[in-house]
Design a protein around this motif. Structure first.
Motif, mmCIF file in Angstrom:
data_model
loop_
_atom_site.group_PDB
_atom_site.id
_atom_site.type_symbol
_atom_site.label_atom_id
_atom_site.label_comp_id
_atom_site.label_asym_id
_atom_site.label_seq_id
_atom_site.Cartn_x
_atom_site.Cartn_y
_atom_site.Cartn_z
ATOM 1 N N TYR A 54 0.851 -1.182 0.000
ATOM 2 C CA TYR A 54 0.000 0.000 0.000
ATOM 3 C C TYR A 54 0.887 1.232 0.000
ATOM 4 C CZ TYR A 54 -4.105 -2.782 1.172
ATOM 5 O OH TYR A 54 -5.128 -3.662 1.149
ATOM 6 N N TYR A 55 0.444 2.265 -0.675
ATOM 7 C CA TYR A 55 1.195 3.513 -0.723
ATOM 8 C C TYR A 55 0.562 4.497 0.247
ATOM 9 C CZ TYR A 55 3.006 7.956 -2.269
ATOM 10 O OH TYR A 55 3.598 9.187 -2.298
ATOM 11 N N GLY A 56 1.375 5.229 0.969
ATOM 12 C CA GLY A 56 0.874 6.294 1.820
ATOM 13 C C GLY A 56 1.441 6.227 3.216
ATOM 14 N N PRO A 57 1.122 7.235 4.009
ATOM 15 C CA PRO A 57 1.590 7.272 5.388
ATOM 16 C C PRO A 57 1.094 6.049 6.166
ATOM 17 C CG PRO A 57 0.609 9.379 4.767
ATOM 18 C CD PRO A 57 0.316 8.413 3.662
ATOM 19 N N ARG A 58 1.895 5.601 7.107
ATOM 20 C CA ARG A 58 1.641 4.357 7.848
ATOM 21 C C ARG A 58 0.249 4.321 8.481
ATOM 22 N NH1 ARG A 58 2.403 3.422 13.207
ATOM 23 N NH2 ARG A 58 3.477 5.397 13.424
ATOM 24 N N LEU A 59 -0.160 5.393 9.170
ATOM 25 C CA LEU A 59 -1.456 5.366 9.855
ATOM 26 C C LEU A 59 -2.619 5.425 8.872
ATOM 27 C CD1 LEU A 59 -0.723 7.585 12.987
ATOM 28 C CD2 LEU A 59 -0.644 5.091 12.763
ATOM 29 N N LEU A 60 -2.434 6.111 7.758
ATOM 30 C CA LEU A 60 -3.469 6.137 6.725
ATOM 31 C C LEU A 60 -3.650 4.745 6.141
ATOM 32 C CD1 LEU A 60 -4.392 8.791 4.314
ATOM 33 C CD2 LEU A 60 -3.714 6.630 3.288
ATOM 34 N N VAL A 61 -2.547 4.069 5.865
ATOM 35 C CA VAL A 61 -2.610 2.710 5.330
ATOM 36 C C VAL A 61 -3.286 1.781 6.339
ATOM 37 C CG1 VAL A 61 -1.205 0.711 4.659
ATOM 38 C CG2 VAL A 61 -0.671 2.979 3.758
ATOM 39 N N ARG A 62 -2.935 1.903 7.617
ATOM 40 C CA ARG A 62 -3.559 1.061 8.643
ATOM 41 C C ARG A 62 -5.067 1.297 8.700
ATOM 42 N NH1 ARG A 62 -1.397 1.441 14.630
ATOM 43 N NH2 ARG A 62 0.410 0.513 13.619
ATOM 44 N N ALA A 63 -5.473 2.561 8.670
ATOM 45 C CA ALA A 63 -6.906 2.875 8.716
ATOM 46 C C ALA A 63 -7.627 2.298 7.501
ATOM 47 C CB ALA A 63 -7.114 4.388 8.798
ATOM 48 N N TYR A 64 -6.983 2.352 6.339
ATOM 49 C CA TYR A 64 -7.615 1.795 5.144
ATOM 50 C C TYR A 64 -7.719 0.273 5.227
ATOM 51 C CZ TYR A 64 -9.137 1.102 0.423
ATOM 52 O OH TYR A 64 -9.881 0.726 -0.660
ATOM 53 N N ARG A 65 -6.701 -0.362 5.774
ATOM 54 C CA ARG A 65 -6.741 -1.818 5.927
ATOM 55 C C ARG A 65 -7.828 -2.238 6.921
ATOM 56 N NH1 ARG A 65 -1.865 -4.079 7.799
ATOM 57 N NH2 ARG A 65 -2.854 -6.053 7.302
ATOM 58 N N VAL A 66 -8.029 -1.450 7.970
ATOM 59 C CA VAL A 66 -9.128 -1.721 8.909
ATOM 60 C C VAL A 66 -10.458 -1.619 8.160
ATOM 61 C CG1 VAL A 66 -10.371 -0.798 10.920
ATOM 62 C CG2 VAL A 66 -7.873 -1.036 10.984
ATOM 63 N N PHE A 67 -10.606 -0.581 7.355
ATOM 64 C CA PHE A 67 -11.809 -0.416 6.542
ATOM 65 C C PHE A 67 -12.027 -1.618 5.630
ATOM 66 C CE2 PHE A 67 -13.182 0.901 2.240
ATOM 67 C CZ PHE A 67 -14.529 1.095 2.503
ATOM 68 N N GLU A 68 -10.987 -2.042 4.918
ATOM 69 C CA GLU A 68 -11.122 -3.203 4.030
ATOM 70 C C GLU A 68 -11.548 -4.454 4.797
ATOM 71 O OE1 GLU A 68 -8.206 -2.910 0.236
ATOM 72 O OE2 GLU A 68 -7.230 -3.444 2.128
ATOM 73 N N HIS A 69 -10.934 -4.676 5.945
ATOM 74 C CA HIS A 69 -11.260 -5.852 6.759
ATOM 75 C C HIS A 69 -12.731 -5.819 7.183
ATOM 76 C CE1 HIS A 69 -10.666 -9.019 9.784
ATOM 77 N NE2 HIS A 69 -11.487 -8.294 10.520
ATOM 78 N N LEU A 70 -13.175 -4.689 7.708
ATOM 79 C CA LEU A 70 -14.550 -4.606 8.206
ATOM 80 C C LEU A 70 -15.571 -4.527 7.079
ATOM 81 C CD1 LEU A 70 -13.883 -2.380 11.313
ATOM 82 C CD2 LEU A 70 -14.524 -4.807 11.276
ATOM 83 N N LEU A 71 -15.179 -4.027 5.919
ATOM 84 C CA LEU A 71 -16.074 -4.007 4.768
ATOM 85 C C LEU A 71 -16.439 -5.437 4.339
ATOM 86 C CD1 LEU A 71 -17.547 -2.236 2.718
ATOM 87 C CD2 LEU A 71 -15.496 -2.357 1.281
ATOM 88 N N ARG A 72 -15.464 -6.352 4.450
ATOM 89 C CA ARG A 72 -15.722 -7.753 4.078
ATOM 90 C C ARG A 72 -16.768 -8.405 4.987
ATOM 91 N NH1 ARG A 72 -10.115 -7.607 3.199
ATOM 92 N NH2 ARG A 72 -9.623 -8.558 5.201
#
Length: 151
Positions: A54-72
């Protein structure tokens, strides 16, 4: 919530914890934490490793990964509770606000202290442009939540 019981000893709430800093643990392993939380009737999951970059700042990437996980698993939880610090709920709240996901899930933010607040109290200017992005993520994750809880 996991400790609350009904009049006949039945569990009132199913509680799942998503640990977002995996694979970093102060002590023990993922399995140790799963066992410890299971003893308290709490389901423990670590945010899985990803095979893509993933590209971007570490916390932004983490927040997006949390979103992806919970979206599933959208619709599985009645409520999702997250902290204001580090903006973990940013993409969750943005998706709900845009009508993309979490329509039947309450988003609850526990307000304790944002990075901006602690930086201001310590008379510390933003470290770089990523810090400004974190400020924005934290503030919007509070503003867009369905409920704010603070001490």
């Amino acid at each position: 919530l996991a400790a609350l019981r009904g009049p006949h000893g039945e569990r009132l709430f199913n509680v799942t914890l998503l640990y977002t800093a995996h694979p970093f643990y102060a002590r023990g392993s993922e399995e140790d934490w799963q066992r410890a939380y299971a003893a308290q009737d709490i389901e423990f999951h670590a945010l899985s490793e990803v095979s893509i970059e993933y590209y971007g700042p570490r916390l932004l990437v983490r927040a997006y990964r949390v979103f992806e996980h919970l979206l599933r698993v959208d619709g599985r939880y009645d409520a999702i509770v997250y902290a204001d610090f580090m903006g973990t709920g940013y993409f969750l709240a943005a998706a709900k606000r845009l009508g993309i996901a979490f329509a039947n899930t309450a988003l609850v933010v526990h307000c304790h202290s944002t990075s901006r607040w602690t930086d201001e109290l310590n008379l510390r200017p933003p470290r770089n442009h990523n810090t400004l992005a974190y400020y924005h993520m934290e503030e919007r994750s509070v503003e867009w939540a369905d409920m704010q809880v603070s001490p």
